[in-house]
Design a protein around this motif. Sequence first.
Motif, PDB file in Angstrom:
ATOM      1  N   ARG A   1      10.917   6.724  65.230  1.00 17.38           N
ATOM      2  CA  ARG A   1      10.831   7.542  66.443  1.00 17.38           C
ATOM      3  C   ARG A   1       9.517   7.389  67.231  1.00 17.38           C
ATOM      4  NH1 ARG A   1      12.495  13.888  66.942  1.00 17.38           N
ATOM      5  NH2 ARG A   1      11.083  14.411  68.601  1.00 17.38           N
ATOM      6  N   PRO A   2       8.354   7.307  66.561  1.00 18.13           N
ATOM      7  CA  PRO A   2       7.128   7.211  67.363  1.00 18.13           C
ATOM      8  C   PRO A   2       7.131   6.025  68.328  1.00 18.13           C
ATOM      9  CG  PRO A   2       6.578   7.650  65.076  1.00 18.13           C
ATOM     10  CD  PRO A   2       8.059   7.392  65.109  1.00 18.13           C
ATOM     11  N   GLY A  45       2.985   1.660  62.072  1.00 19.95           N
ATOM     12  CA  GLY A  45       2.023   0.702  61.519  1.00 19.95           C
ATOM     13  C   GLY A  45       1.737  -0.462  62.456  1.00 19.95           C
ATOM     14  N   GLY A  96      17.518   7.196  62.736  1.00 26.92           N
ATOM     15  CA  GLY A  96      17.128   8.447  62.099  1.00 26.92           C
ATOM     16  C   GLY A  96      17.933   9.639  62.544  1.00 26.92           C
ATOM     17  N   GLN A  97      17.490  10.765  62.090  1.00 19.97           N
ATOM     18  CA  GLN A  97      18.181  12.035  62.325  1.00 19.97           C
ATOM     19  C   GLN A  97      18.443  12.281  63.802  1.00 19.97           C
ATOM     20  OE1 GLN A  97      15.862  15.349  60.858  1.00 19.97           O
ATOM     21  NE2 GLN A  97      16.905  16.704  62.286  1.00 19.97           N
ATOM     22  N   ILE A 147       7.764  -3.140  54.065  1.00 22.29           N
ATOM     23  CA  ILE A 147       6.409  -3.719  54.109  1.00 22.29           C
ATOM     24  C   ILE A 147       5.477  -2.590  54.526  1.00 22.29           C
ATOM     25  CG2 ILE A 147       4.900  -5.442  55.180  1.00 22.29           C
ATOM     26  CD1 ILE A 147       7.494  -6.983  55.975  1.00 22.29           C
ATOM     27  N   LEU A 205       1.046  -5.702  57.402  1.00 20.15           N
ATOM     28  CA  LEU A 205       2.127  -6.346  58.169  1.00 20.15           C
ATOM     29  C   LEU A 205       1.605  -7.470  59.064  1.00 20.15           C
ATOM     30  CD1 LEU A 205       2.521  -5.436  61.474  1.00 20.15           C
ATOM     31  CD2 LEU A 205       2.862  -3.245  60.381  1.00 20.15           C
ATOM     32  N   PHE A 206       0.339  -7.370  59.449  1.00 18.99           N
ATOM     33  CA  PHE A 206      -0.207  -8.414  60.331  1.00 18.99           C
ATOM     34  C   PHE A 206      -0.411  -9.737  59.581  1.00 18.99           C
ATOM     35  CE2 PHE A 206      -1.257  -4.384  62.357  1.00 18.99           C
ATOM     36  CZ  PHE A 206      -0.693  -4.601  63.609  1.00 18.99           C
ATOM     37  N   GLY A 210      18.127   9.836  66.001  1.00 20.41           N
ATOM     38  CA  GLY A 210      18.479   8.533  66.555  1.00 20.41           C
ATOM     39  C   GLY A 210      19.854   8.149  66.039  1.00 20.41           C
ATOM     40  N   HIS A 266      13.637   9.832  59.179  1.00 17.75           N
ATOM     41  CA  HIS A 266      13.944   8.409  59.372  1.00 17.75           C
ATOM     42  C   HIS A 266      14.967   7.953  58.325  1.00 17.75           C
ATOM     43  CE1 HIS A 266      13.301   4.346  60.829  1.00 17.75           C
ATOM     44  NE2 HIS A 266      13.398   3.969  59.554  1.00 17.75           N
TER      45      HIS A 266
HETATM   46  C1  LIG Z   1      13.409  17.251  64.307  1.00 17.57           C
HETATM   47  C2  LIG Z   1      12.818  15.897  64.021  1.00 17.57           C
HETATM   48  C3  LIG Z   1      13.617  14.795  64.187  1.00 17.57           C
HETATM   49  C4  LIG Z   1      13.082  13.523  63.920  1.00 17.57           C
HETATM   50  N1  LIG Z   1      13.891  12.432  64.074  1.00 17.57           N
HETATM   51  C5  LIG Z   1      13.412  11.221  63.738  1.00 17.57           C
HETATM   52  C6  LIG Z   1      14.238  10.066  63.817  1.00 17.57           C
HETATM   53  O1  LIG Z   1      15.397  10.111  64.240  1.00 17.57           O
HETATM   54  N2  LIG Z   1      13.718   8.878  63.458  1.00 17.57           N
HETATM   55  C7  LIG Z   1      12.431   8.753  62.995  1.00 17.57           C
HETATM   56  O2  LIG Z   1      12.030   7.634  62.674  1.00 17.57           O
HETATM   57  N3  LIG Z   1      11.628   9.830  62.927  1.00 17.57           N
HETATM   58  C8  LIG Z   1      12.083  11.047  63.295  1.00 17.57           C
HETATM   59  N4  LIG Z   1      11.247  12.116  63.242  1.00 17.57           N
HETATM   60  C9  LIG Z   1       9.813  11.869  62.989  1.00 17.57           C
HETATM   61  C10 LIG Z   1       9.492  11.702  61.516  1.00 17.57           C
HETATM   62  O3  LIG Z   1       9.203  12.952  60.952  1.00 17.57           O
HETATM   63  C11 LIG Z   1       8.247  10.805  61.334  1.00 17.57           C
HETATM   64  O4  LIG Z   1       7.179  11.349  62.053  1.00 17.57           O
HETATM   65  C12 LIG Z   1       8.472   9.371  61.772  1.00 17.57           C
HETATM   66  O5  LIG Z   1       9.630   8.841  61.184  1.00 17.57           O
HETATM   67  C13 LIG Z   1       7.269   8.524  61.357  1.00 17.57           C
HETATM   68  O6  LIG Z   1       7.420   7.246  61.866  1.00 17.57           O
HETATM   69  P1  LIG Z   1       6.661   6.019  61.195  1.00 17.57           P
HETATM   70  O7  LIG Z   1       7.110   5.872  59.784  1.00 17.57           O
HETATM   71  O8  LIG Z   1       6.813   4.871  62.109  1.00 17.57           O
HETATM   72  O9  LIG Z   1       5.132   6.471  61.301  1.00 17.57           O
HETATM   73  P2  LIG Z   1       4.137   6.967  60.186  1.00 17.57           P
HETATM   74  O10 LIG Z   1       4.708   8.073  59.403  1.00 17.57           O
HETATM   75  O11 LIG Z   1       2.834   7.197  60.862  1.00 17.57           O
HETATM   76  O12 LIG Z   1       4.014   5.720  59.212  1.00 17.57           O
HETATM   77  C14 LIG Z   1       3.394   4.522  59.534  1.00 17.57           C
HETATM   78  C15 LIG Z   1       3.347   3.710  58.254  1.00 17.57           C
HETATM   79  O13 LIG Z   1       2.802   2.444  58.530  1.00 17.57           O
HETATM   80  C16 LIG Z   1       1.978   2.068  57.453  1.00 17.57           C
HETATM   81  N5  LIG Z   1       1.003   1.107  57.971  1.00 17.57           N
HETATM   82  C17 LIG Z   1      -0.070   1.343  58.772  1.00 17.57           C
HETATM   83  N6  LIG Z   1      -0.689   0.176  59.071  1.00 17.57           N
HETATM   84  C18 LIG Z   1       0.012  -0.800  58.440  1.00 17.57           C
HETATM   85  C19 LIG Z   1      -0.139  -2.207  58.366  1.00 17.57           C
HETATM   86  N7  LIG Z   1      -1.114  -2.848  59.010  1.00 17.57           N
HETATM   87  N8  LIG Z   1       0.736  -2.906  57.628  1.00 17.57           N
HETATM   88  C20 LIG Z   1       1.756  -2.297  56.957  1.00 17.57           C
HETATM   89  N9  LIG Z   1       1.928  -0.938  56.992  1.00 17.57           N
HETATM   90  C21 LIG Z   1       1.079  -0.216  57.734  1.00 17.57           C
HETATM   91  C22 LIG Z   1       1.337   3.348  56.972  1.00 17.57           C
HETATM   92  O14 LIG Z   1       0.927   3.230  55.612  1.00 17.57           O
HETATM   93  C23 LIG Z   1       2.475   4.341  57.157  1.00 17.57           C
HETATM   94  O15 LIG Z   1       3.248   4.469  55.963  1.00 17.57           O
HETATM   95  C24 LIG Z   1      11.736  13.387  63.498  1.00 17.57           C
HETATM   96  C25 LIG Z   1      10.952  14.523  63.333  1.00 17.57           C
HETATM   97  C26 LIG Z   1      11.492  15.761  63.586  1.00 17.57           C
HETATM   98  C27 LIG Z   1      10.625  16.968  63.386  1.00 17.57           C
END
Ligand SMILES: Cc1cc2nc3c(=O)[nH]c(=O)nc-3n(C[C@H](O)[C@H](O)[C@H](O)COP(=O)(O)OP(=O)(O)OC[C@H]3O[C@@H](n4cnc5c(N)ncnc54)[C@H](O)[C@@H]3O)c2cc1C
Length: 316
Positions: A234-235, A209, A249-250, A284, A304-305, A252, A271
């Motif tokens: 992770r991203p 986000g 996470g898994q 948030i 979040l901003f 991490g 995560h």
């Molecule tokens: C084998 C495997 C292992 C993995 N291991 C890990 C791991 O160890 N750790 C990990 O984290 N992931 C891991 N992943 C990846 C995991 O599946 C997710 O893709 C990842 O956790 C998503 O990260 P995120 O929540 O930051 O991003 P996203 O899923 O894209 O979520 C972003 C969030 O931000 C919110 N958002 C957007 N803009 C705003 C804003 N302005 N204000 C507030 N909120 C906002 C959105 O609503 C959304 O909910 C793994 C995946 C696999 C397949």
Amino acid sequence: MSVLAVADHRRGDLRDVSYELVTAGRELAEALGEELHVAVVSGDVESFAKDLSLDGVDTVHTVDHGEEFNHDVYVQAVEALDSALEPTVVLMPNSVNGLDYAPAVASSLGLPLVSDAVALEWDDGLTATREMYASKVETTVEVDADRVAVTVRGGEWEPTEDTGSPAVEAFDLTVDESRVRSRVTGFEEVAGGDVDISDADVLVSVGRGIEEEENLELVEELADALGATLSASRPIVDNGWLPKNRQVGQSGKVVTPDVYLAVGISGAVQHVAGMKGSDTIIAINTDPNAPIFDIADYGIVGDLFDVVPALTEQFR
Ligand SMILES: Cc1cc2nc3c(=O)[nH]c(=O)nc-3n(C[C@H](O)[C@H](O)[C@H](O)COP(=O)(O)OP(=O)(O)OC[C@H]3O[C@@H](n4cnc5c(N)ncnc54)[C@H](O)[C@@H]3O)c2cc1C
């Protein structure tokens, strides 16, 4: 007969999982009607024994040999303790150290090993709960044996904090030095002295986000204002915006802080597997249906901003 829990320490500090092992051990010992023995191997064992003099512990065994974890010493120590105590259950941490020596100990003692247990029950035998497929599935393992070795996942049991008055006994271990084939030569911090997020009491964790690398400053300021440590999903790490050792996470790190503030993190299972043991989870997120809200104690549906700078202002 008894339950034996083996404490975990690193660089002079008992790891949190040691206190959680006491809770898990006490519950099993009560169910079995047996004593709880805790062993601490290497390091400043006298000081560790004081910290481990906790409610429900009958005896703390100190094995004074060397400073840091050593695979071959731990294997010999737990073998010798097992032979002296014949515990019904040997509990070890599912930590880097525990995963190193537990399989060797179980193999040499001929005990079945249940790894990464998240719940344990004793009723005519041990029943352990484990998670599979990135915590999507829970499995129940019934152990068909009189004695068993188990590694316990950190953050799944409440740590025991109440003090007790166990006996503290120095355990006389004669280490067969010919079996000690490795030694610790030093510690190297990952990423040039970066922090260990698994030790932090308060984590501010940032997810996709945040959109752009330059926006990270916003969450860094909030972490500073809270005296917190910055971690990430992770991203953020995959993008190279933060080092790998900040990933929760898994794939991490597993973290169990007092407070986990998830900023712009959706709450994917991979995560959540790394942070669901946090005491208080705050999220948030703009999306009210984000899965992170399913496990959050407090949630702010918002951008979040707007929210992060307002919080920073408040806590400065
Ligand atoms: C084998 C495997 C292992 C993995 N291991 C890990 C791991 O160890 N750790 C990990 O984290 N992931 C891991 N992943 C990846 C995991 O599946 C997710 O893709 C990842 O956790 C998503 O990260 P995120 O929540 O930051 O991003 P996203 O899923 O894209 O979520 C972003 C969030 O931000 C919110 N958002 C957007 N803009 C705003 C804003 N302005 N204000 C507030 N909120 C906002 C959105 O609503 C959304 O909910 C793994 C995946 C696999 C397949």
